[in-house]
Design a protein around this motif. Structure first.
Motif, PDB file in Angstrom:
ATOM      1  N   LEU A 163      63.761 -14.654   6.746  1.00 16.98           N
ATOM      2  CA  LEU A 163      62.762 -15.332   7.566  1.00 16.98           C
ATOM      3  C   LEU A 163      61.448 -15.482   6.818  1.00 16.98           C
ATOM      4  O   LEU A 163      60.750 -16.499   6.946  1.00 16.98           O
ATOM      5  CB  LEU A 163      62.543 -14.554   8.871  1.00 16.98           C
ATOM      6  N   LEU A 164      61.093 -14.476   6.037  1.00 14.44           N
ATOM      7  CA  LEU A 164      59.897 -14.552   5.203  1.00 14.44           C
ATOM      8  C   LEU A 164      60.007 -15.724   4.227  1.00 14.44           C
ATOM      9  O   LEU A 164      59.060 -16.498   4.033  1.00 14.44           O
ATOM     10  CB  LEU A 164      59.721 -13.239   4.436  1.00 14.44           C
ATOM     11  N   ILE A 165      61.180 -15.858   3.627  1.00 18.73           N
ATOM     12  CA  ILE A 165      61.434 -16.935   2.670  1.00 18.73           C
ATOM     13  C   ILE A 165      61.395 -18.304   3.368  1.00 18.73           C
ATOM     14  O   ILE A 165      60.821 -19.266   2.845  1.00 18.73           O
ATOM     15  CB  ILE A 165      62.787 -16.720   1.967  1.00 18.73           C
ATOM     16  N   CYS A 166      61.993 -18.385   4.552  1.00 17.04           N
ATOM     17  CA  CYS A 166      61.963 -19.641   5.312  1.00 17.04           C
ATOM     18  C   CYS A 166      60.529 -20.040   5.639  1.00 17.04           C
ATOM     19  O   CYS A 166      60.156 -21.214   5.543  1.00 17.04           O
ATOM     20  CB  CYS A 166      62.761 -19.503   6.610  1.00 17.04           C
ATOM     21  N   GLY A 167      59.729 -19.055   6.019  1.00 19.56           N
ATOM     22  CA  GLY A 167      58.321 -19.319   6.332  1.00 19.56           C
ATOM     23  C   GLY A 167      57.562 -19.849   5.132  1.00 19.56           C
ATOM     24  O   GLY A 167      56.721 -20.739   5.257  1.00 19.56           O
ATOM     25  N   ALA A 168      57.875 -19.315   3.957  1.00 23.47           N
ATOM     26  CA  ALA A 168      57.182 -19.741   2.740  1.00 23.47           C
ATOM     27  C   ALA A 168      57.457 -21.205   2.402  1.00 23.47           C
ATOM     28  O   ALA A 168      56.662 -21.845   1.715  1.00 23.47           O
ATOM     29  CB  ALA A 168      57.595 -18.855   1.572  1.00 23.47           C
ATOM     30  N   SER A 169      58.584 -21.745   2.883  1.00 22.63           N
ATOM     31  CA  SER A 169      58.933 -23.128   2.587  1.00 22.63           C
ATOM     32  C   SER A 169      58.251 -24.118   3.526  1.00 22.63           C
ATOM     33  O   SER A 169      58.301 -25.329   3.305  1.00 22.63           O
ATOM     34  CB  SER A 169      60.449 -23.321   2.662  1.00 22.63           C
ATOM     35  N   ILE A 170      57.600 -23.621   4.584  1.00 20.07           N
ATOM     36  CA  ILE A 170      56.918 -24.491   5.541  1.00 20.07           C
ATOM     37  C   ILE A 170      55.559 -24.889   4.990  1.00 20.07           C
ATOM     38  O   ILE A 170      54.742 -24.030   4.658  1.00 20.07           O
ATOM     39  CB  ILE A 170      56.752 -23.799   6.906  1.00 20.07           C
ATOM     40  N   ASN A 171      55.311 -26.176   4.886  1.00 14.47           N
ATOM     41  CA  ASN A 171      54.055 -26.686   4.350  1.00 14.47           C
ATOM     42  C   ASN A 171      53.134 -27.081   5.503  1.00 14.47           C
ATOM     43  O   ASN A 171      53.310 -28.137   6.113  1.00 14.47           O
ATOM     44  CB  ASN A 171      54.325 -27.881   3.441  1.00 14.47           C
ATOM     45  N   ILE A 172      52.140 -26.238   5.804  1.00 17.86           N
ATOM     46  CA  ILE A 172      51.240 -26.531   6.931  1.00 17.86           C
ATOM     47  C   ILE A 172      50.254 -27.643   6.590  1.00 17.86           C
ATOM     48  O   ILE A 172      49.559 -28.155   7.468  1.00 17.86           O
ATOM     49  CB  ILE A 172      50.480 -25.265   7.379  1.00 17.86           C
ATOM     50  N   ARG A 173      50.198 -28.009   5.312  1.00 21.92           N
ATOM     51  CA  ARG A 173      49.321 -29.122   4.909  1.00 21.92           C
ATOM     52  C   ARG A 173      50.015 -30.471   5.105  1.00 21.92           C
ATOM     53  O   ARG A 173      49.384 -31.515   4.971  1.00 21.92           O
ATOM     54  CB  ARG A 173      48.922 -28.978   3.435  1.00 21.92           C
ATOM     55  N   GLN A 174      51.305 -30.424   5.397  1.00 21.61           N
ATOM     56  CA  GLN A 174      52.072 -31.659   5.582  1.00 21.61           C
ATOM     57  C   GLN A 174      51.546 -32.384   6.808  1.00 21.61           C
ATOM     58  O   GLN A 174      51.468 -31.819   7.899  1.00 21.61           O
ATOM     59  CB  GLN A 174      53.549 -31.341   5.769  1.00 21.61           C
ATOM     60  N   ALA A 175      51.177 -33.633   6.637  1.00 23.52           N
ATOM     61  CA  ALA A 175      50.600 -34.383   7.746  1.00 23.52           C
ATOM     62  C   ALA A 175      51.224 -35.763   7.799  1.00 23.52           C
ATOM     63  O   ALA A 175      52.030 -36.149   6.934  1.00 23.52           O
ATOM     64  CB  ALA A 175      49.081 -34.486   7.589  1.00 23.52           C
ATOM     65  N   GLY A 176      50.872 -36.493   8.832  1.00 22.58           N
ATOM     66  CA  GLY A 176      51.329 -37.873   8.939  1.00 22.58           C
ATOM     67  C   GLY A 176      52.790 -37.981   9.330  1.00 22.58           C
ATOM     68  O   GLY A 176      53.303 -37.187  10.123  1.00 22.58           O
ATOM     69  N   LEU A 177      53.468 -38.959   8.742  1.00 21.25           N
ATOM     70  CA  LEU A 177      54.850 -39.272   9.114  1.00 21.25           C
ATOM     71  C   LEU A 177      55.830 -38.121   8.875  1.00 21.25           C
ATOM     72  O   LEU A 177      56.694 -37.864   9.728  1.00 21.25           O
ATOM     73  CB  LEU A 177      55.310 -40.522   8.361  1.00 21.25           C
ATOM     74  N   PRO A 178      55.753 -37.381   7.738  1.00 22.60           N
ATOM     75  CA  PRO A 178      56.673 -36.246   7.562  1.00 22.60           C
ATOM     76  C   PRO A 178      56.544 -35.203   8.672  1.00 22.60           C
ATOM     77  O   PRO A 178      57.553 -34.671   9.152  1.00 22.60           O
ATOM     78  CB  PRO A 178      56.262 -35.664   6.205  1.00 22.60           C
ATOM     79  N   LEU A 179      55.309 -34.918   9.084  1.00 19.16           N
ATOM     80  CA  LEU A 179      55.082 -33.958  10.165  1.00 19.16           C
ATOM     81  C   LEU A 179      55.678 -34.464  11.476  1.00 19.16           C
ATOM     82  O   LEU A 179      56.338 -33.727  12.202  1.00 19.16           O
ATOM     83  CB  LEU A 179      53.583 -33.705  10.326  1.00 19.16           C
TER      84      LEU A 179
END
Length: 340
Positions: free
Chosen positions: A57-73
Motif C-alpha cells: 500500500l505504501l508503494i501504491c501510494g507513492a505512485s499517485i501523482n497529486i500534481r496531476q491535473a486536468g484531463l488525466p485527473l
C-alpha cells in the motif's frame, strides 16, 4: 550460469503473483511443516502477508501523482468511481439476494474483490495502442483501487461485512504516507517502483502458504465463471466511460479485467472481519483464475471497440469538416457584404 527466473516469471500472465502463490500452495499441501519451523522463515513466508500488504500500500501510494491535473485527473476519477459503483451494485443486488455466500460457489467477497479491481499493467499497455498521454496519466488516480481498501469500503458500507473503521484507516494510512513521501521525493518513488515486484512475490507466497491444492481444483470452474462475469462488465464500462468523455475511447472496456493482485485481497479483508475467513481460500483461487481469463479477453474487446469507433469516425469527421466549411463560406460572405 544465469537462469533469469524473474524474467521468465514476468512472461507468464500474472506470473509474479500466480507462480509464488501456486508454489506455496503445493508446499503447504505436501510438506506443511517446511514453513512452520519458526523464526524469520515462518514470519516471512507463512505469516508475513499483513506486513507485506502494508508495504504494498505504501508503494501504491507513492505512485499517485497529486500534481496531476486536468484531463488525466478527470479520467482517473471517472474510472475509479465506475469501479466503486460496480462493486456497490454487485453487493446491493447479488448480496441482497444471496447473502455473503453468493451464488454458484462465488462468494460476495470474491465478486466484490473482482469487480472493484482491474489490471493496471494491462491498462497501461493498452493505452500505448489505443489511448493518449491523458489516458496513461489517469492511472495516477485510478491506482487507488489497487489493494483491499475499496473492497473493504464497499463491503463495510453495504453491511455484508463488519469492517471496523480502524481497519479501513489501517489500510489508508500506508497509502497516504506513500502518496505524501512519493510526491515530495522522486527518488523514493523510484525506489518503490523497483521494490514492488519483490513485495508482490513474497506477499503472494505468504497467502498461498495458508491454502491447499484441493481449494484450487474445486474453485476452477467458478473462477472461470468469475472471469467471464468480469469480462462482460467491460462492455458496460465502455459505454458508461464514454458517456463522460467528449473524445470517445475504447479503453473503458479495459475496466473489464480482474487484477492478479486481487487474489491477495480476501485474506486482508478477512483479517478485518474474521467471519469471512471461510471464503478466503476459494476466493483467492477464483480471483487468480479470473485474472488470467480477463488478460485474454480485455485486449480482444478493446481492439474490437477501437475498430468500431474508427468505422464511425470518418463520417463524423466529414460532417464536422463540411459544417466548418459552411461556416467559413458564411463568414466570408458576411465580410464581403460588410465591405460593400
Amino acid at each position: 550460469m544465469k537462469i533469469n527466473i524473474f524474467e521468465k516469471m514476468n512472461k507468464v500472465p500474472g506470473g509474479l503473483i500466480i507462480i509464488p502463490l501456486l508454489a506455496a500452495i503445493l508446499i503447504n499441501s505436501f510438506a506443511p511443516e517446511a514453513l512452520n519451523i519458526g523464526g524469520p522463515t515462518t514470519a516471512l513466508f507463512k505469516s508475513g502477508s499483513s506486513a507485506m500488504m502494508g508495504i504494498f500500500l505504501l508503494i501504491c501510494g507513492a505512485s499517485i501523482n497529486i500534481r496531476q491535473a486536468g484531463l488525466p485527473l478527470y479520467k482517473g476519477a471517472v474510472l475509479l468511481i465506475l469501479k466503486c459503483l460496480a462493486g456497490a451494485i454487485a453487493v446491493w443486488g447479488a448480496g441482497a439476494l444471496f447473502g455473503p455466500a453468493g451464488f454458484l460457489g462465488i462468494s460476495m467477497l470474491a465478486l466484490v474483490a473482482c469487480l472493484t479491481s482491474s489490471n493496471s499493467s494491462l491498462y497501461i499497455a493498452l493505452c500505448s495502442n489505443y489511448g493518449d498521454a491523458s489516458d496513461a496519466g489517469a492511472i495516477s488516480v485510478f491506482c487507488i483501487k489497487d489493494g483491499p481498501f475499496v473492497t473493504m469500503m464497499v463491503l463495510g458500507v453495504s453491511g455484508l461485512a463488519n469492517i471496523p473503521f480502524a481497519a479501513l484507516l489501517s489500510m489508508l494510512i500506508p497509502l497516504l504516507i506513500g502518496m505524501l513521501w512519493g510526491n515530495l521525493d522522486e527518488k523514493f518513488k523510484q525506489l518503490c517502483a523497483a521494490a514492488q515486484p519483490l513485495i508482490i512475490i513474497i506477499m503472494s507466497f505468504a497467502i498461498g502458504a495458508n491454502s491447499s491444492i484441493t481449494t484450487v481444483f474445486t474453485a476452477g470452474l467458478s473462477g472461470i465463471l468469475l472471469g467471464l462475469i468480469s469480462a462482460v462488465t467491460g462492455i458496460l464500462f465502455y459505454f458508461l466511460y464514454n458517456f463522460f468523455l467528449k473524445k470517445k475511447t475504447a479503453l473503458g472496456a479495459a475496466l473489464g479485467t480482474t487484477a492478479a493482485s486481487s487474489a491477495l485481497t480476501p485474506a486482508m479483508v478477512a483479517q478485518a472481519d474474521p467471519s469471512l475467513a471461510v471464503f478466503v481460500d476459494a476466493a483467492t483461487a477464483q480471483l487468480a483464475t479470473a485474472s488470467i481469463i480477463t488478460m485474454i479477453t480485455a485486449p480482444v474487446m478493446v481492439a474490437w471497440f477501437d475498430k468500431r469507433l474508427k468505422r464511425h469516425a470518418p463520417v463524423s469527421e466529414t460532417a464536422a469538416a463540411a459544417a466548418k466549411g459552411e461556416e467559413n463560406i458564411a463568414l466570408s460572405s458576411q465580410v464581403t457584404k460588410g465591405n460593400k
